[in-house]
Write a protein that holds these residues in place. Structure first.
Motif, PDB file in Angstrom:
ATOM      1  N   ILE A   1      -8.634  46.380  45.337  1.00  0.00           N
ATOM      2  CA  ILE A   1      -7.776  47.762  45.511  1.00  0.00           C
ATOM      3  C   ILE A   1      -6.451  47.466  46.247  1.00  0.00           C
ATOM      4  CG2 ILE A   1      -7.652  50.103  46.180  1.00  0.00           C
ATOM      5  CD1 ILE A   1     -10.813  49.973  46.306  1.00  0.00           C
ATOM      6  N   LEU A   2      -6.649  46.682  47.361  1.00  0.00           N
ATOM      7  CA  LEU A   2      -5.292  46.100  48.221  1.00  0.00           C
ATOM      8  C   LEU A   2      -4.382  45.295  47.191  1.00  0.00           C
ATOM      9  CD1 LEU A   2      -3.804  46.045  50.639  1.00  0.00           C
ATOM     10  CD2 LEU A   2      -5.231  44.109  51.411  1.00  0.00           C
ATOM     11  N   GLY A   3      -4.946  44.502  46.651  1.00  0.00           N
ATOM     12  CA  GLY A   3      -4.079  43.777  45.546  1.00  0.00           C
ATOM     13  C   GLY A   3      -3.396  44.625  44.505  1.00  0.00           C
ATOM     14  N   ALA A   4      -4.060  45.437  44.018  1.00  0.00           N
ATOM     15  CA  ALA A   4      -3.411  46.555  43.027  1.00  0.00           C
ATOM     16  C   ALA A   4      -2.439  47.283  43.915  1.00  0.00           C
ATOM     17  CB  ALA A   4      -4.466  47.497  42.563  1.00  0.00           C
ATOM     18  N   TYR A   5      -2.527  47.980  44.870  1.00  0.00           N
ATOM     19  CA  TYR A   5      -1.747  48.610  45.706  1.00  0.00           C
ATOM     20  C   TYR A   5      -0.411  47.836  46.017  1.00  0.00           C
ATOM     21  CZ  TYR A   5      -4.876  52.276  46.946  1.00  0.00           C
ATOM     22  OH  TYR A   5      -5.676  53.415  46.815  1.00  0.00           O
ATOM     23  N   ILE A   6      -0.613  46.848  46.359  1.00  0.00           N
ATOM     24  CA  ILE A   6       0.800  45.761  46.631  1.00  0.00           C
ATOM     25  C   ILE A   6       1.508  45.374  45.352  1.00  0.00           C
ATOM     26  CG2 ILE A   6       1.363  43.414  47.457  1.00  0.00           C
ATOM     27  CD1 ILE A   6      -0.593  43.609  49.366  1.00  0.00           C
ATOM     28  N   CYS A   7       0.889  45.078  44.294  1.00  0.00           N
ATOM     29  CA  CYS A   7       1.174  45.122  42.941  1.00  0.00           C
ATOM     30  C   CYS A   7       2.074  46.197  42.465  1.00  0.00           C
ATOM     31  CB  CYS A   7       0.469  44.830  41.862  1.00  0.00           C
ATOM     32  SG  CYS A   7       0.736  44.651  40.240  1.00  0.00           S
ATOM     33  N   ALA A   8       1.663  47.363  42.671  1.00  0.00           N
ATOM     34  CA  ALA A   8       1.988  48.748  42.281  1.00  0.00           C
ATOM     35  C   ALA A   8       3.373  49.100  42.989  1.00  0.00           C
ATOM     36  CB  ALA A   8       1.048  49.974  42.027  1.00  0.00           C
ATOM     37  N   PHE A   9       3.210  48.934  44.596  1.00  0.00           N
ATOM     38  CA  PHE A   9       3.981  49.691  45.371  1.00  0.00           C
ATOM     39  C   PHE A   9       5.198  48.934  45.933  1.00  0.00           C
ATOM     40  CE2 PHE A   9       0.054  52.333  46.270  1.00  0.00           C
ATOM     41  CZ  PHE A   9       0.266  52.984  45.060  1.00  0.00           C
ATOM     42  N   THR A  10       5.084  47.630  45.746  1.00  0.00           N
ATOM     43  CA  THR A  10       6.302  46.739  46.425  1.00  0.00           C
ATOM     44  C   THR A  10       7.762  47.215  45.769  1.00  0.00           C
ATOM     45  OG1 THR A  10       4.726  44.744  46.614  1.00  0.00           O
ATOM     46  CG2 THR A  10       7.185  44.280  46.468  1.00  0.00           C
ATOM     47  N   ALA A  11       7.656  47.766  44.732  1.00  0.00           N
ATOM     48  CA  ALA A  11       8.890  48.033  43.847  1.00  0.00           C
ATOM     49  C   ALA A  11       9.573  49.065  44.926  1.00  0.00           C
ATOM     50  CB  ALA A  11       8.588  48.652  42.640  1.00  0.00           C
ATOM     51  N   LEU A  12       8.892  49.929  45.644  1.00  0.00           N
ATOM     52  CA  LEU A  12       9.407  51.166  46.424  1.00  0.00           C
ATOM     53  C   LEU A  12      10.092  50.608  47.537  1.00  0.00           C
ATOM     54  CD1 LEU A  12       6.267  53.394  46.492  1.00  0.00           C
ATOM     55  CD2 LEU A  12       8.050  53.783  45.223  1.00  0.00           C
ATOM     56  N   VAL A  13       9.701  49.530  48.133  1.00  0.00           N
ATOM     57  CA  VAL A  13      10.474  48.923  49.372  1.00  0.00           C
ATOM     58  C   VAL A  13      11.838  48.035  48.849  1.00  0.00           C
ATOM     59  CG1 VAL A  13      10.387  47.292  51.370  1.00  0.00           C
ATOM     60  CG2 VAL A  13       8.324  48.775  50.747  1.00  0.00           C
ATOM     61  N   LEU A  14      11.464  47.578  47.616  1.00  0.00           N
ATOM     62  CA  LEU A  14      12.552  46.759  47.073  1.00  0.00           C
ATOM     63  C   LEU A  14      14.037  47.637  46.687  1.00  0.00           C
ATOM     64  CD1 LEU A  14      13.894  44.223  45.839  1.00  0.00           C
ATOM     65  CD2 LEU A  14      12.606  44.595  43.646  1.00  0.00           C
ATOM     66  N   GLN A  15      13.529  48.850  46.142  1.00  0.00           N
ATOM     67  CA  GLN A  15      14.583  49.685  45.696  1.00  0.00           C
ATOM     68  C   GLN A  15      15.233  50.293  47.015  1.00  0.00           C
ATOM     69  OE1 GLN A  15      11.943  52.236  43.407  1.00  0.00           O
ATOM     70  NE2 GLN A  15      12.661  51.708  41.365  1.00  0.00           N
ATOM     71  N   ALA A  16      14.270  50.316  48.078  1.00  0.00           N
ATOM     72  CA  ALA A  16      14.868  51.217  49.161  1.00  0.00           C
ATOM     73  C   ALA A  16      15.805  49.973  49.896  1.00  0.00           C
ATOM     74  CB  ALA A  16      13.856  51.215  50.400  1.00  0.00           C
ATOM     75  N   VAL A  17      15.706  48.775  49.849  1.00  0.00           N
ATOM     76  CA  VAL A  17      16.367  47.877  50.682  1.00  0.00           C
ATOM     77  C   VAL A  17      17.543  47.170  49.649  1.00  0.00           C
ATOM     78  CG1 VAL A  17      14.601  47.014  51.934  1.00  0.00           C
ATOM     79  CG2 VAL A  17      15.029  45.843  50.036  1.00  0.00           C
ATOM     80  N   ARG A  18      17.582  47.106  48.360  1.00  0.00           N
ATOM     81  CA  ARG A  18      18.314  46.729  47.455  1.00  0.00           C
ATOM     82  C   ARG A  18      19.876  47.145  47.746  1.00  0.00           C
ATOM     83  NH1 ARG A  18      17.095  46.119  41.141  1.00  0.00           N
ATOM     84  NH2 ARG A  18      17.128  48.452  41.500  1.00  0.00           N
ATOM     85  N   ALA A  19      19.778  48.516  47.729  1.00  0.00           N
ATOM     86  CA  ALA A  19      21.328  49.145  47.739  1.00  0.00           C
ATOM     87  C   ALA A  19      22.002  48.712  49.317  1.00  0.00           C
ATOM     88  CB  ALA A  19      21.253  50.598  47.727  1.00  0.00           C
ATOM     89  N   PRO A  20      21.312  48.892  50.172  1.00  0.00           N
ATOM     90  CA  PRO A  20      21.934  48.438  51.468  1.00  0.00           C
ATOM     91  C   PRO A  20      22.312  46.976  51.610  1.00  0.00           C
ATOM     92  CG  PRO A  20      19.870  49.765  52.232  1.00  0.00           C
ATOM     93  CD  PRO A  20      20.091  49.490  50.734  1.00  0.00           C
ATOM     94  N   LEU A  21      21.594  46.162  51.086  1.00  0.00           N
ATOM     95  CA  LEU A  21      21.582  44.542  50.920  1.00  0.00           C
ATOM     96  C   LEU A  21      23.029  44.386  50.288  1.00  0.00           C
ATOM     97  CD1 LEU A  21      18.477  43.247  50.566  1.00  0.00           C
ATOM     98  CD2 LEU A  21      19.825  42.627  52.673  1.00  0.00           C
ATOM     99  N   GLN A  22      23.107  45.129  49.101  1.00  0.00           N
ATOM    100  CA  GLN A  22      24.230  44.841  48.037  1.00  0.00           C
ATOM    101  C   GLN A  22      25.484  45.379  48.700  1.00  0.00           C
ATOM    102  OE1 GLN A  22      22.727  46.941  44.545  1.00  0.00           O
ATOM    103  NE2 GLN A  22      22.152  44.954  43.801  1.00  0.00           N
ATOM    104  N   ASN A  23      25.485  46.468  49.443  1.00  0.00           N
ATOM    105  CA  ASN A  23      26.611  47.238  50.019  1.00  0.00           C
ATOM    106  C   ASN A  23      27.122  46.674  51.410  1.00  0.00           C
ATOM    107  OD1 ASN A  23      26.656  48.894  48.080  1.00  0.00           O
ATOM    108  ND2 ASN A  23      25.540  50.556  49.005  1.00  0.00           N
ATOM    109  N   THR A  24      26.262  45.741  52.062  1.00  0.00           N
ATOM    110  CA  THR A  24      26.572  44.957  53.287  1.00  0.00           C
ATOM    111  C   THR A  24      27.674  44.100  52.997  1.00  0.00           C
ATOM    112  OG1 THR A  24      24.518  45.261  54.116  1.00  0.00           O
ATOM    113  CG2 THR A  24      25.649  43.849  55.199  1.00  0.00           C
ATOM    114  N   PRO A  25      28.857  43.996  53.732  1.00  0.00           N
ATOM    115  CA  PRO A  25      30.054  43.246  53.482  1.00  0.00           C
ATOM    116  C   PRO A  25      29.625  41.831  53.690  1.00  0.00           C
ATOM    117  CG  PRO A  25      30.566  44.469  55.306  1.00  0.00           C
ATOM    118  CD  PRO A  25      29.149  44.939  54.610  1.00  0.00           C
ATOM    119  N   ILE A  26      29.932  40.864  53.002  1.00  0.00           N
ATOM    120  CA  ILE A  26      29.605  38.990  53.101  1.00  0.00           C
ATOM    121  C   ILE A  26      30.123  38.583  54.393  1.00  0.00           C
ATOM    122  CG2 ILE A  26      31.622  38.409  51.935  1.00  0.00           C
ATOM    123  CD1 ILE A  26      27.940  37.000  51.626  1.00  0.00           C
ATOM    124  N   ALA A  27      31.325  39.444  54.974  1.00  0.00           N
ATOM    125  CA  ALA A  27      31.935  38.949  56.316  1.00  0.00           C
ATOM    126  C   ALA A  27      31.202  38.910  57.435  1.00  0.00           C
ATOM    127  CB  ALA A  27      33.039  40.023  56.589  1.00  0.00           C
TER     128      ALA A  27
END
Length: 382
Positions: free
Chosen positions: A257-283
């Motif tokens: 069950i834990l493996g299925a949860y991690i498989c199903a819900f990791t995308a929630l965290v990826l979607q949460a961090v992807r926009a801030p990571l993309q908008n952080t200046p490379i400077a």
């Protein structure tokens, strides 16, 4: 909130009304997000099991999720695992198409305009009162009416008893939380939710850093693979992990069950961090490199650290989702591994509507607390 406010302000200065500004400026800029939201909502409704199982099945209204569950639970077809796996393969290709389309829209249709400040607040004028009334009526009908129904059922000692002050009782709450199977379900769900939140938080954070801050070959494919489970019905994910568990020795354990949860819900965290990571200046990373940090240390000491709050927010969302999860785990539970969501479902199926309502109200309180934690604050000045 992220739309550039100068375009809306320019339209208003040019004489456009609020309605014209929304129609010609705001909605066109929102088109990619609206399309993405439509896709994700449609897929989520396709994969939902609890609502159609409780409301549709008694009326013989069957959906894909309830059909898969019936095949697996009742044995109404020969070789149910093979039949469901075939359905899963078809849905897998549909899911790949949906995630790929969403990725293309997000990548090529998003606005490249710079954020120039808070979005404009538009005056409604004479329409303010009727719009407010309609909005409140819709919100209260959609959210408050079902909650009142739950409370009505949970506070009555038995079905059919008149709702009076003398008959109001908290026994259903006491009986629900003292039920041994509910206690087991709570303990298992707490362990699974906390562990899944930590695992998904770390994994989604690392994958987000990898796909946004490096030029590794296959970053796009990795992103699509992580997002793919969001486009698949939870029961199909459950069937996949059921098969995987049999071949790996974790079948009928809490780990499948834990493996299925991690498989199903990791995308929630990826979607949460992807926009801030993309908008952080490379400077900021370049400044770390100039100060003598290596490539890896430069990323993890600057950009990665700045996105930890977003990862925590995504992990909290995973925690709340996993606590109330039903669709993925309904096929994976075994003696000693039942979950809280499954127990609510079982109480309802057994006709114990009062205790099911009481337990559902407890769920609601957890959801409200989690929503208050994960809800983003508006930008300053908006």
């Amino acid at each position: 909130r992220s739309l550039p406010g100068d375009l809306e302000q320019a339209a208003r200065i040019s004489g456009a009304s609020s309605f014209t500004t929304i129609r010609t400026i705001t909605l066109p800029l929102l088109r990619p997000a609206l399309l993405s939201a439509f896709t994700l909502t449609a897929v989520a409704n396709l994969s939902d099991f609890g609502i159609p199982a409780l409301l549709g099945s008694p009326a013989r209204f069957e959906t894909l999720a309830t059909m898969v569950y019936r095949f697996m639970d009742s044995g109404t077809v020969d070789n149910p695992l093979q039949v469901v796996s075939t359905i899963g393969v078809v849905l897998l290709f549909l899911g790949i198409a949906a995630v790929f389309a969403d990725h293309i829209v997000a990548r090529f249709s998003a606005s490249s305009l710079q954020d120039t400040g808070a979005s404009a607040r538009m005056e409604l004028g004479p329409a303010r009162v009727p719009v407010s009334i309609v909005s409140w009526l819709l919100a209260l009908t959609i959210t408050l009416a079902p909650i009142v129904g739950l409370a009505y059922r949970a506070l009555l000692p038995a079905p059919g008893v008149p709702f009076t002050l003398d008959n109001i009782s908290l026994n259903n709450f006491a009986n629900a939380v003292s039920n041994p199977r509910v206690i087991d379900g709570f303990q298992n769900s707490a362990f699974l939710a906390i562990t899944a939140a930590i695992g998904c938080g770390v994994l989604g954070w690392l994958v987000g850093i990898l796909v946004t801050r490096t030029k590794l070959f296959g970053n796009t494919a990795l992103t699509l693979v992580v997002l793919l489970p969001t486009a698949l019905p939870g029961l199909i994910i459950g069937v996949a992990w059921l098969i995987f568990g049999r071949y790996t020795g974790i079948y009928n354990t809490v780990w499948v069950i834990l493996g299925a949860y991690i498989c199903a819900f990791t995308a929630l965290v990826l979607q949460a961090v992807r926009a801030p990571l993309q908008n952080t200046p490379i400077a900021v990373e370049e400044a770390a490199r100039i100060s003598g940090a290596g490539p890896v240390r430069a990323i993890f000491s600057t950009t990665a650290m700045m996105t930890i709050p977003a990862a925590i927010s995504g992990a909290v969302l995973v925690l709340v989702t996993a606590v109330r999860e039903l669709t993925v785990s309904i096929l994976l539970i075994a003696p000693g591994t039942t979950t809280l969501g499954v127990q609510v479902f079982n109480l309802q199926q057994a006709g114990n509507y009062n205790q099911a309502s009481a337990l559902s109200l407890v769920f609601m309180l957890v959801g409200i607390v989690a929503l208050s934690v994960t809800l983003k604050s508006p930008k300053v000045g908006s």
